[in-house]
Design a protein around this motif. Structure first.
Motif, PDB file in Angstrom:
ATOM      1  N   ASP A   1      35.065  47.076  29.514  1.00  0.00           N
ATOM      2  CA  ASP A   1      34.675  45.698  29.767  1.00  0.00           C
ATOM      3  C   ASP A   1      34.850  45.324  31.236  1.00  0.00           C
ATOM      4  O   ASP A   1      35.725  45.859  31.930  1.00  0.00           O
ATOM      5  N   ALA A   2      34.047  44.372  31.707  1.00  0.00           N
ATOM      6  CA  ALA A   2      34.209  43.778  33.032  1.00  0.00           C
ATOM      7  C   ALA A   2      34.826  42.399  32.882  1.00  0.00           C
ATOM      8  O   ALA A   2      34.328  41.578  32.098  1.00  0.00           O
ATOM      9  N   VAL A   3      35.914  42.134  33.613  1.00  0.00           N
ATOM     10  CA  VAL A   3      36.597  40.846  33.549  1.00  0.00           C
ATOM     11  C   VAL A   3      36.723  40.271  34.959  1.00  0.00           C
ATOM     12  O   VAL A   3      37.033  40.989  35.912  1.00  0.00           O
ATOM     13  N   LEU A   4      36.475  38.979  35.086  1.00  0.00           N
ATOM     14  CA  LEU A   4      36.671  38.259  36.341  1.00  0.00           C
ATOM     15  C   LEU A   4      37.432  36.973  36.063  1.00  0.00           C
ATOM     16  O   LEU A   4      37.095  36.235  35.132  1.00  0.00           O
ATOM     17  N   TRP A   5      38.453  36.691  36.896  1.00  0.00           N
ATOM     18  CA  TRP A   5      39.184  35.428  36.820  1.00  0.00           C
ATOM     19  C   TRP A   5      38.867  34.568  38.034  1.00  0.00           C
ATOM     20  O   TRP A   5      38.798  35.067  39.159  1.00  0.00           O
ATOM     21  N   ILE A   6      38.667  33.275  37.812  1.00  0.00           N
ATOM     22  CA  ILE A   6      38.403  32.332  38.887  1.00  0.00           C
ATOM     23  C   ILE A   6      39.373  31.155  38.781  1.00  0.00           C
ATOM     24  O   ILE A   6      40.019  30.962  37.747  1.00  0.00           O
TER      25      ILE A   6
ATOM     26  N   PHE B   1      41.775  45.784  39.168  1.00  0.00           N
ATOM     27  CA  PHE B   1      42.802  46.418  38.328  1.00  0.00           C
ATOM     28  C   PHE B   1      42.123  47.135  37.171  1.00  0.00           C
ATOM     29  O   PHE B   1      41.377  46.524  36.406  1.00  0.00           O
ATOM     30  N   THR B   2      42.378  48.437  37.056  1.00  0.00           N
ATOM     31  CA  THR B   2      41.827  49.235  35.958  1.00  0.00           C
ATOM     32  C   THR B   2      42.972  49.707  35.070  1.00  0.00           C
ATOM     33  O   THR B   2      43.738  50.597  35.449  1.00  0.00           O
ATOM     34  N   PRO B   3      43.130  49.110  33.881  1.00  0.00           N
ATOM     35  CA  PRO B   3      44.214  49.512  32.989  1.00  0.00           C
ATOM     36  C   PRO B   3      43.882  50.806  32.260  1.00  0.00           C
ATOM     37  O   PRO B   3      42.727  51.256  32.245  1.00  0.00           O
ATOM     38  N   ALA B   4      44.887  51.392  31.663  1.00  0.00           N
ATOM     39  CA  ALA B   4      44.639  52.508  30.756  1.00  0.00           C
ATOM     40  C   ALA B   4      43.922  51.991  29.519  1.00  0.00           C
ATOM     41  O   ALA B   4      44.111  50.841  29.114  1.00  0.00           O
TER      42      ALA B   4
ATOM     43  N   GLN C   1      39.676  46.941  29.977  1.00  0.00           N
ATOM     44  CA  GLN C   1      39.130  45.767  30.657  1.00  0.00           C
ATOM     45  C   GLN C   1      39.378  45.886  32.167  1.00  0.00           C
ATOM     46  O   GLN C   1      40.473  45.622  32.659  1.00  0.00           O
ATOM     47  N   ILE C   2      38.342  46.281  32.885  1.00  0.00           N
ATOM     48  CA  ILE C   2      38.410  46.438  34.334  1.00  0.00           C
ATOM     49  C   ILE C   2      38.316  45.039  34.947  1.00  0.00           C
ATOM     50  O   ILE C   2      37.300  44.359  34.812  1.00  0.00           O
ATOM     51  N   THR C   3      39.387  44.615  35.623  1.00  0.00           N
ATOM     52  CA  THR C   3      39.591  43.204  35.927  1.00  0.00           C
ATOM     53  C   THR C   3      39.635  42.948  37.430  1.00  0.00           C
ATOM     54  O   THR C   3      40.283  43.680  38.175  1.00  0.00           O
ATOM     55  N   LYS C   4      38.941  41.872  37.844  1.00  0.00           N
ATOM     56  CA  LYS C   4      38.958  41.449  39.247  1.00  0.00           C
ATOM     57  C   LYS C   4      39.488  40.020  39.350  1.00  0.00           C
ATOM     58  O   LYS C   4      39.244  39.185  38.480  1.00  0.00           O
ATOM     59  N   THR C   5      40.186  39.771  40.446  1.00  0.00           N
ATOM     60  CA  THR C   5      40.511  38.417  40.855  1.00  0.00           C
ATOM     61  C   THR C   5      40.481  38.398  42.372  1.00  0.00           C
ATOM     62  O   THR C   5      40.611  39.436  43.021  1.00  0.00           O
ATOM     63  N   ILE C   6      40.316  37.226  42.958  1.00  0.00           N
ATOM     64  CA  ILE C   6      40.158  37.127  44.405  1.00  0.00           C
ATOM     65  C   ILE C   6      41.208  36.183  44.969  1.00  0.00           C
ATOM     66  O   ILE C   6      41.431  35.086  44.436  1.00  0.00           O
ATOM     67  N   LEU C   7      41.865  36.621  46.048  1.00  0.00           N
ATOM     68  CA  LEU C   7      42.765  35.792  46.835  1.00  0.00           C
ATOM     69  C   LEU C   7      42.078  35.469  48.155  1.00  0.00           C
ATOM     70  O   LEU C   7      41.267  36.254  48.650  1.00  0.00           O
ATOM     71  N   ASN C   8      42.409  34.318  48.729  1.00  0.00           N
ATOM     72  CA  ASN C   8      41.854  33.972  50.033  1.00  0.00           C
ATOM     73  C   ASN C   8      42.951  33.419  50.922  1.00  0.00           C
ATOM     74  O   ASN C   8      43.781  32.620  50.489  1.00  0.00           O
TER      75      ASN C   8
ATOM     76  N   GLU D   1      31.418  45.406  36.696  1.00  0.00           N
ATOM     77  CA  GLU D   1      32.090  44.267  37.310  1.00  0.00           C
ATOM     78  C   GLU D   1      31.198  43.041  37.274  1.00  0.00           C
ATOM     79  O   GLU D   1      29.974  43.137  37.154  1.00  0.00           O
ATOM     80  N   ILE D   2      31.850  41.877  37.374  1.00  0.00           N
ATOM     81  CA  ILE D   2      31.143  40.612  37.518  1.00  0.00           C
ATOM     82  C   ILE D   2      31.268  40.182  38.970  1.00  0.00           C
ATOM     83  O   ILE D   2      32.378  40.044  39.494  1.00  0.00           O
ATOM     84  N   VAL D   3      30.129  39.995  39.628  1.00  0.00           N
ATOM     85  CA  VAL D   3      30.095  39.564  41.023  1.00  0.00           C
ATOM     86  C   VAL D   3      29.861  38.058  41.047  1.00  0.00           C
ATOM     87  O   VAL D   3      28.843  37.577  40.536  1.00  0.00           O
ATOM     88  N   PRO D   4      30.774  37.283  41.619  1.00  0.00           N
ATOM     89  CA  PRO D   4      30.608  35.820  41.613  1.00  0.00           C
ATOM     90  C   PRO D   4      29.489  35.368  42.528  1.00  0.00           C
ATOM     91  O   PRO D   4      29.259  35.944  43.599  1.00  0.00           O
ATOM     92  N   LEU D   5      28.806  34.303  42.113  1.00  0.00           N
ATOM     93  CA  LEU D   5      27.783  33.655  42.932  1.00  0.00           C
ATOM     94  C   LEU D   5      28.266  32.311  43.473  1.00  0.00           C
ATOM     95  O   LEU D   5      27.574  31.682  44.274  1.00  0.00           O
TER      96      LEU D   5
END
Length: 266
Positions: free
Chosen positions: A250-255, A108-111, A124-131, A148-152
């Protein structure tokens, strides 16, 4: 080529006024067993302290990546009102189509948001992951976002009490010496009322909780409790100006973290 710690430090000093702002891309259940359209809310807020919410302009993009295929959902975004604890603000909602088993990376890239008190813009360019189905199909792959933040660690079922690690990228390159702000979603939004639920914890003393990326752009944080955790790298993006003013991209990641349950309660 790795960005130097000196360059990264300069970026984050400039971005310091944006501390505690966190872009949400939220749905309460990220591990799915059946196909369907998953409702998701997008609010710009202070979720750790259940604080002030900010009005969002029309977002630039919403995409979902599944096995390398990208679907553009930007046109499906609809404006909604977020009833925060102390004010109301405009947010957005959309439905994420989930059909096959695997990982769905929502980006998601907000204005850019104008922070009047500091005379800067924040994006804040934001990522979240569904499975769906517990099948891993690319949760650890970058999506090509500007930053972006890439999860390990698999980000949909981190064990509370363990650790989470990620790598910060800007223009596809690791960022060394970057400050990662860490936020707990203490008051998750109610999906029906678009308002925060009662907070489960209070903000930490001493200001923001932070980690620093190493020479390879990686960081690690111990996850002390179950729930949603956000990680934000302030000013990590390549774009630094918007409409003639400073931009913190900014890069944002939610877990999502869970407590382990005994066999008797499963």
């Amino acid at each position: 080529m790795l960005r130097t710690a000196l360059t990264a430090a300069a970026l984050f000093v400039a971005a310091t006024p944006a501390l505690a702002h966190f872009q949400l891309a939220y749905t309460p259940e990220v591990n799915l067993s059946t196909p369907g359209d998953v409702p998701m809310k997008f609010f710009f807020w202070h979720p750790m302290e259940n604080g002030h919410a900010m009005d969002m302009g029309m977002p630039e993009s919403l995409t979902v990546t599944f096995k390398g295929d990208v679907t553009d959902l930007t046109d499906t975004l609809a404006p909604i009102t977020f009833h925060a604890a102390h004010n109301e603000a405009q947010g957005y909602e959309a439905a994420i189509p989930v059909k096959r088993n695997g990982d769905y990376i929502v980006a998601f890239t907000p204005a850019p948001y104008y922070e009047e008190s500091e005379d800067i813009y924040i994006q804040q360019i934001t990522k979240t992951i569904l499975n769906k189905g517990g099948i891993p199909t690319g949760w650890n792959e970058p999506t090509g976002l500007p930053t972006e933040i890439v999860p390990l660690n698999k980000p949909t079922n981190v064990i509370a009490g363990s650790t989470f690690s990620g790598v910060l990228l800007s223009d596809g390159e690791p960022v060394a010496g970057a400050e990662i702000e860490i936020e707990y979603m203490a008051a998750a939004p109610d999906m029906e009322t678009n308002s925060p639920t009662a907070p489960t914890v209070g903000p930490m003393p001493g200001g923001a909780v932070v980690a620093i990326t190493d020479a390879n752009g990686a960081f690690t944080f111990g996850i002390p409790r179950a729930g949603f955790w956000g990680f934000a790298a302030l000013g990590s993006g390549p774009v630094t100006e918007h409409e003639g003013k400073e931009l913190s991209q900014d890069a944002v990641l939610w877990i999502r973290a869970y407590d382990m349950e005994s066999a008797a309660t499963q």
